[in-house]
Design an enzyme around this catalytic site. Structure first.
Site, mmCIF file in Angstrom:
data_model
loop_
_atom_site.group_PDB
_atom_site.id
_atom_site.type_symbol
_atom_site.label_atom_id
_atom_site.label_comp_id
_atom_site.label_asym_id
_atom_site.label_seq_id
_atom_site.Cartn_x
_atom_site.Cartn_y
_atom_site.Cartn_z
ATOM 1 N N ASP A 41 0.921 -1.274 0.133
ATOM 2 C CA ASP A 41 0.123 0.069 0.126
ATOM 3 C C ASP A 41 0.819 1.175 -0.034
ATOM 4 O O ASP A 41 1.518 1.441 0.907
ATOM 5 C CB ASP A 41 -0.877 -0.009 1.257
ATOM 6 N N TYR A 46 3.529 9.302 1.469
ATOM 7 C CA TYR A 46 4.482 8.614 2.298
ATOM 8 C C TYR A 46 5.841 8.915 2.063
ATOM 9 O O TYR A 46 6.701 8.715 2.425
ATOM 10 C CB TYR A 46 4.230 7.398 2.097
ATOM 11 N N LYS A 75 -2.044 6.266 -4.491
ATOM 12 C CA LYS A 75 -3.144 7.249 -4.001
ATOM 13 C C LYS A 75 -2.964 8.613 -4.523
ATOM 14 O O LYS A 75 -1.868 8.992 -4.520
ATOM 15 C CB LYS A 75 -3.390 7.057 -2.535
ATOM 16 N N HIS A 106 -6.990 9.415 -1.831
ATOM 17 C CA HIS A 106 -6.509 9.360 -0.585
ATOM 18 C C HIS A 106 -7.692 10.099 0.417
ATOM 19 O O HIS A 106 -7.726 9.388 1.585
ATOM 20 C CB HIS A 106 -5.257 9.989 -0.207
#
Length: 306
Positions: A41, A46, A75, A106
């Site tokens: 994921d 991130y 995302k 997201h």
């Protein structure tokens, strides 16, 4: 489109893994694949897509795993709602992939654009998130649907959507997944059931209650310290985290725990050799306190979940 024939994640597809340094991420991904993880994921938020891309490329080049054996999620960040195709292509380039198995919105909120893939959360002079009211979620979703028809993403979905039915009303390609926080202190039973009733895969984000990360960021309390769960862990001879993951799996939700530690990576995978009894599932059900541990509103100046 061909999205209806694609394999969707299920309870046997597992977790997202994060680390900090380039070599740490490389080692983590390679070790995760060796352990048996096939679901990763990812997200521009991130800030590690390029590092992940190098790790994936190495795994494919060395024959450790084939691309089609992995299920890779990325995302769309809030500031890219008006630039869906460009944002998806940017993630693909960084991840060194030709397609995504799943691309998620997201958050159900569009903010001021700051450049594709820049991951910004711009605050106005009033210290409140700069929301772009000219872009509707319907517009964003129809742009997401184009990703399926062009083959950039094999399936599309949503994340952090507390209300899913609105998206179903205007979607030509319905969301295959809704990813949201879900753990014993925040069980989201009605949302899980709604998703499952309408053929949407419920994915448990923050399935361990955020643990140390959310405690440090938001001052949240983790369910991993709860005496009920500790008692169950002792009885089943498992860790508290394994009990919590198993509980979510038995609810037919996908779990994506985050870790940067190899021992935790192994531990999180060892949840298929036992089963919680109906009585213990019901016991955990009594723990629900509707307590959200991930609280970005503390930084954004607005409760995006309201």
């Amino acid at each position: 489109g061909n999205y209806t024939q694609q394999r969707l994640p299920d309870a046997n597809d597992r977790p997202r893994c994060l680390a900090h340094g380039k070599n740490e991420i490389r080692d983590l991904i390679i070790n995760a694949i060796k352990i048996g993880y096939h679901h990763f994921d990812c997200a521009v938020h991130y800030k590690n897509e390029a590092e992940l891309g190098e790790a994936f490329a190495e795994a494919f080049l060395t024959g450790l795993v084939k691309r089609e054996d992995l299920f890779i999620t990325a995302k769309l960040w809030n500031s890219d709602h008006g630039h869906v195709v460009e944002a998806c292509k940017d993630s693909l380039k960084k991840l060194q992939l030709d397609y995504l198995d799943l691309y998620l919105v997201h958050f159900p909120i569009a903010t001021g654009h700051s450049g594709v893939g820049t991951n910004a959360s711009v605050l106005g002079e009033d210290k409140v998130l700069d929301i772009d009211t000219t872009i509707s979620l319907e517009t964003t979703w129809h742009a997401m649907e184009d990703l399926v028809s062009t083959g950039l993403a094999r399936s599309i979905g949503i994340s952090n959507y507390d209300v899913t039915r609105d998206c179903l009303a205007y979607s030509k390609v319905k969301p295959t997944v809704n990813q949201f926080e879900c753990h014993p202190y925040f069980q989201r039973d009605s949302l899980v059931k709604f998703c499952q009733k309408h053929g949407i895969c419920a994915t448990a984000d923050t399935p361990l209650g955020g643990s140390v990360v959310n405690t440090e960021l938001f001052g949240s309390v983790s369910c991993l310290e709860d005496p009920i769960l500790k008692g169950l862990a002792k009885r089943y001879r498992k860790t508290v985290a394994q009990i919590v993951l198993r509980w979510n799996i038995q609810r037919n939700t996908v779990v994506i725990p985050k870790t940067s530690k190899l021992e935790r990576l192994k531990e999180n995978f060892q949840v298929f050799d036992f089963k919680l009894t109906k009585e213990d599932m019901n016991l955990i059900k009594t723990m629900d306190s509707k307590y959200r541990t991930y609280q970005p509103g503390k930084y954004w100046g607005i409760d995006v979940y309201a």
